[in-house]
Design a protein around this motif. Sequence first.
Motif, PDB file in Angstrom:
ATOM      1  N   UNK A  38       0.849  -1.294  -0.086  1.00 29.23           N
ATOM      2  CA  UNK A  38      -0.073   0.256   0.002  1.00 29.23           C
ATOM      3  C   UNK A  38       1.063   1.355  -0.163  1.00 29.23           C
ATOM      4  N   UNK A  39       0.444   2.309  -0.682  1.00 25.89           N
ATOM      5  CA  UNK A  39       1.278   3.654  -0.498  1.00 25.89           C
ATOM      6  C   UNK A  39       0.102   4.724  -0.330  1.00 25.89           C
ATOM      7  N   UNK A  40       0.779   5.663   0.359  1.00 22.71           N
ATOM      8  CA  UNK A  40      -0.137   6.794   0.652  1.00 22.71           C
ATOM      9  C   UNK A  40       0.026   8.026  -0.583  1.00 22.71           C
ATOM     10  N   UNK A  41      -1.071   8.335  -0.847  1.00 16.43           N
ATOM     11  CA  UNK A  41      -1.183   9.221  -2.266  1.00 16.43           C
ATOM     12  C   UNK A  41      -2.011  10.559  -1.908  1.00 16.43           C
ATOM     13  N   UNK A  42      -1.522  11.697  -1.897  1.00 15.51           N
ATOM     14  CA  UNK A  42      -1.954  13.037  -1.539  1.00 15.51           C
ATOM     15  C   UNK A  42      -2.549  13.604  -2.547  1.00 15.51           C
ATOM     16  N   UNK A  43      -3.772  12.579  -3.184  1.00 18.66           N
ATOM     17  CA  UNK A  43      -4.531  13.321  -4.278  1.00 18.66           C
ATOM     18  C   UNK A  43      -3.765  14.064  -5.398  1.00 18.66           C
ATOM     19  N   UNK A  44      -4.306  15.369  -5.520  1.00 14.70           N
ATOM     20  CA  UNK A  44      -3.426  16.209  -6.435  1.00 14.70           C
ATOM     21  C   UNK A  44      -1.988  16.400  -6.238  1.00 14.70           C
ATOM     22  N   UNK A  45      -1.617  16.099  -4.838  1.00 15.76           N
ATOM     23  CA  UNK A  45      -0.404  16.413  -4.396  1.00 15.76           C
ATOM     24  C   UNK A  45       0.647  15.088  -4.423  1.00 15.76           C
ATOM     25  N   UNK A  46       0.088  14.178  -5.026  1.00 14.58           N
ATOM     26  CA  UNK A  46       0.872  12.893  -5.318  1.00 14.58           C
ATOM     27  C   UNK A  46       1.812  12.632  -4.014  1.00 14.58           C
ATOM     28  N   UNK A  99      -0.005  18.911 -12.693  1.00 11.47           N
ATOM     29  CA  UNK A  99      -0.893  18.698 -13.641  1.00 11.47           C
ATOM     30  C   UNK A  99      -1.688  17.051 -13.550  1.00 11.47           C
ATOM     31  N   UNK A 100      -2.704  17.040 -14.103  1.00 12.26           N
ATOM     32  CA  UNK A 100      -3.362  15.902 -14.024  1.00 12.26           C
ATOM     33  C   UNK A 100      -2.702  14.713 -14.855  1.00 12.26           C
ATOM     34  N   UNK A 101      -1.988  14.953 -15.753  1.00 12.46           N
ATOM     35  CA  UNK A 101      -1.342  13.908 -16.520  1.00 12.46           C
ATOM     36  C   UNK A 101      -0.013  13.357 -15.781  1.00 12.46           C
ATOM     37  N   UNK A 102       0.551  14.227 -14.771  1.00 13.99           N
ATOM     38  CA  UNK A 102       1.617  13.767 -13.970  1.00 13.99           C
ATOM     39  C   UNK A 102       0.664  12.855 -12.907  1.00 13.99           C
ATOM     40  N   UNK A 103      -0.384  12.961 -12.405  1.00 18.56           N
ATOM     41  CA  UNK A 103      -1.001  12.235 -11.258  1.00 18.56           C
ATOM     42  C   UNK A 103      -1.113  11.036 -11.778  1.00 18.56           C
ATOM     43  N   UNK A 104      -1.580  10.991 -13.015  1.00 20.45           N
ATOM     44  CA  UNK A 104      -2.294   9.585 -13.808  1.00 20.45           C
ATOM     45  C   UNK A 104      -0.820   8.876 -14.019  1.00 20.45           C
ATOM     46  N   UNK A 105      -0.009   9.643 -14.640  1.00 17.58           N
ATOM     47  CA  UNK A 105       1.311   8.785 -14.936  1.00 17.58           C
ATOM     48  C   UNK A 105       1.833   8.349 -13.540  1.00 17.58           C
ATOM     49  N   UNK A 106       1.960   9.035 -12.654  1.00 14.22           N
ATOM     50  CA  UNK A 106       2.722   8.364 -11.383  1.00 14.22           C
ATOM     51  C   UNK A 106       1.961   7.284 -10.815  1.00 14.22           C
ATOM     52  N   UNK A 107       0.707   7.187 -10.918  1.00 15.90           N
ATOM     53  CA  UNK A 107      -0.211   6.113 -10.408  1.00 15.90           C
ATOM     54  C   UNK A 107       0.235   4.875 -11.353  1.00 15.90           C
ATOM     55  N   UNK A 126      -7.063  22.987  -8.920  1.00 13.48           N
ATOM     56  CA  UNK A 126      -5.740  23.444  -9.752  1.00 13.48           C
ATOM     57  C   UNK A 126      -5.368  22.930 -11.065  1.00 13.48           C
ATOM     58  N   UNK A 127      -5.646  21.423 -10.868  1.00 13.70           N
ATOM     59  CA  UNK A 127      -5.268  20.612 -11.965  1.00 13.70           C
ATOM     60  C   UNK A 127      -5.882  20.968 -13.350  1.00 13.70           C
ATOM     61  N   UNK A 128      -6.973  21.778 -13.276  1.00 21.98           N
ATOM     62  CA  UNK A 128      -7.812  22.088 -14.430  1.00 21.98           C
ATOM     63  C   UNK A 128      -7.181  23.268 -15.208  1.00 21.98           C
ATOM     64  N   UNK A 129      -6.348  24.042 -14.390  1.00 22.25           N
ATOM     65  CA  UNK A 129      -5.470  25.308 -14.988  1.00 22.25           C
ATOM     66  C   UNK A 129      -4.026  25.007 -15.193  1.00 22.25           C
ATOM     67  N   UNK A 130      -3.561  23.863 -14.770  1.00 20.12           N
ATOM     68  CA  UNK A 130      -2.327  23.632 -14.987  1.00 20.12           C
ATOM     69  C   UNK A 130      -1.647  22.740 -16.365  1.00 20.12           C
ATOM     70  N   UNK A 131      -0.916  23.296 -16.967  1.00 19.95           N
ATOM     71  CA  UNK A 131      -0.695  23.027 -18.309  1.00 19.95           C
ATOM     72  C   UNK A 131      -0.070  21.240 -18.124  1.00 19.95           C
ATOM     73  N   UNK A 132      -0.267  20.263 -18.959  1.00 19.22           N
ATOM     74  CA  UNK A 132       0.350  19.159 -18.787  1.00 19.22           C
ATOM     75  C   UNK A 132       1.833  19.113 -18.889  1.00 19.22           C
ATOM     76  N   UNK A 133       2.580  18.326 -18.315  1.00 21.13           N
ATOM     77  CA  UNK A 133       4.217  18.183 -18.321  1.00 21.13           C
ATOM     78  C   UNK A 133       4.362  17.275 -19.714  1.00 21.13           C
ATOM     79  N   UNK A 134       5.444  17.857 -20.353  1.00 18.13           N
ATOM     80  CA  UNK A 134       5.804  17.505 -21.416  1.00 18.13           C
ATOM     81  C   UNK A 134       6.945  16.258 -21.167  1.00 18.13           C
TER      82      UNK A 134
END
Length: 564
Positions: free
Chosen positions: A22-30, A37-45, A357-365
């Motif tokens: 199990x890991x602890x995941x701080x929501x939008x703070x990962x 950005x949302x794409x970082x959250x998804x890719x990290x998971x 905030x994730x709605x405004x942050x541009x995706x990481x490249x």
Amino acid sequence: MGESPWERLATLREKIPNVLFQMLFRGANAVGYKNYPDNVIREFIKESAQAGIDVFRIFDSLNWIQGMEVALDEVLRQGKVAEACICYTGDILDESREKYNLKYYVELAKELERRGAHMLAIKDMSSLLKPLAAHKLITALKNELSIPVHLHTHDTSGNGGATLMMAAMAGVDVVDAAFSSMAGLTSQPSLNSLVAALENSERDTGLPLEGLDEISAYWEAVRPVYKQFESDLKTGTTEIYYYEMPGGQYSNFKSQVESFGLGHRFQEVKSMYKKVNLMLGDIVKVTPSSKVVGDLAIFMVQNDLTPENVCEKGKAMDFPDSVVSYFEGMIGQPQGGFPEDLQKIVLKDKKAITCRPGELLPDEDFQAIKKYLDEKFDMDASGQQIMSYCMYPKVYEDYRTKLKKEGSLRRMGSDVFFHGINLEETCGVKIEEGKEMIIKMLEAKPANENGEREVVFQINGSIRSVTILDKTANTKASKESILVADPDNDLEVGANIPGTITKLLVSEGDEVTAGQPVAVIEAMKMESNILAKVGGVIDKIFVKEGNQLIANQLVVKIREEKGE
């Protein structure tokens, strides 16, 4: 620690194939301290799931469900166990505290179940959940939910064991505990004690006490190696109910306060922590929101501010970055909203957001990051390595630089890593599986005037020597005077806190205006801008990025531009 958490996870997964991780995941703070950005959250998971994480305990530091929704959705998409989490604060037994009452927690829980959570966790990070409150809360949740309920608490108050027992009697499905030698105080309640207490009851765990005691004995021998990281607590303390400070923060808060030269005012800072929480409207306090409260408490004491004068005196002050980010809405939206007067003083001309905030942050490249890492460190960056950079760019770059210079030390024993070895002492250092070096320290020659000393040692029977910089040596270099800014001269800009210069924002010859940031300084994860007091031209810069500074150490000198 100079090691990759991804490598550690892979090693553990190989050695422990049949237990859920199990890991602890701080929501939008990962796993960081800001929104990503949302794409970082998804890719990290995605990377974490592929690396062997089975259960994701997802929480938001303000219990703001919008801050959890992207992470929750991605965990479900990856086919892993989504354990949505509610952070507990306040006291549901105190009817005068209506903000966080039983109804608040039950409604949150039902909404998380509706959104697809497989399990619900109650995260009592500050050890505030009293035994009778635990029975009341778990009973209500078990009556309203169809998913399992998991309770996490600490034992800072000394009531943690009783809290788990009452939760067990109310039907809780899972609880967190620690082997007895690692339990208690800011850790979790004792697993061994809980198992013994429940033997021969309807909640008997079936775990063998003899085996648990054997494992606990192992950790009892390991724990002293990490003594420097312990809190100063020797016994449980009920003051935690007053301060409402998370156990993890309680463990390192004193060190943070001391790093600002305020160790002698620690009690004052703790009292300010409670006042700051009330100033903010009584918020949920867990990373990163707890960091906001802690940073602001230190800032208030350091600058002799009070809740009564902060809005007046704070007009000309630059608040810590974490506090600015909080009031911008970049951590999320607190229950009941922001105190508008304080928000205006902190943000000044900045505008707050009300959306996620994730709605405004541009995706990481990710491809651009890979190219950068490949070129700078001569590597073929993997997805895991790209995610490490996304979370902590500077930390990861420092890690790669150190790895290239020193090699991997992850297999070195913690006792040697943290404390080194003494003269004539011998130690074994594993460099890879099946390969170990036997090292004996023979001699440490006197330091020269530059603080460098030759160290002679024996490695697998061969004599070797290296020259190192002894930072503790009393040398000519260490005696050089440190320039301190004159507090009465506005042209001299000094460090507002002791810490490390992470970024210089100006060059010599640049024009600056009053209140303009000239550098960023960081101490114990708290970043702050160093501001010019007056306008003019940067005459001289006295520090470099990476320099460790004392409070009020001279950073830049400004010259006023005279008119024609």
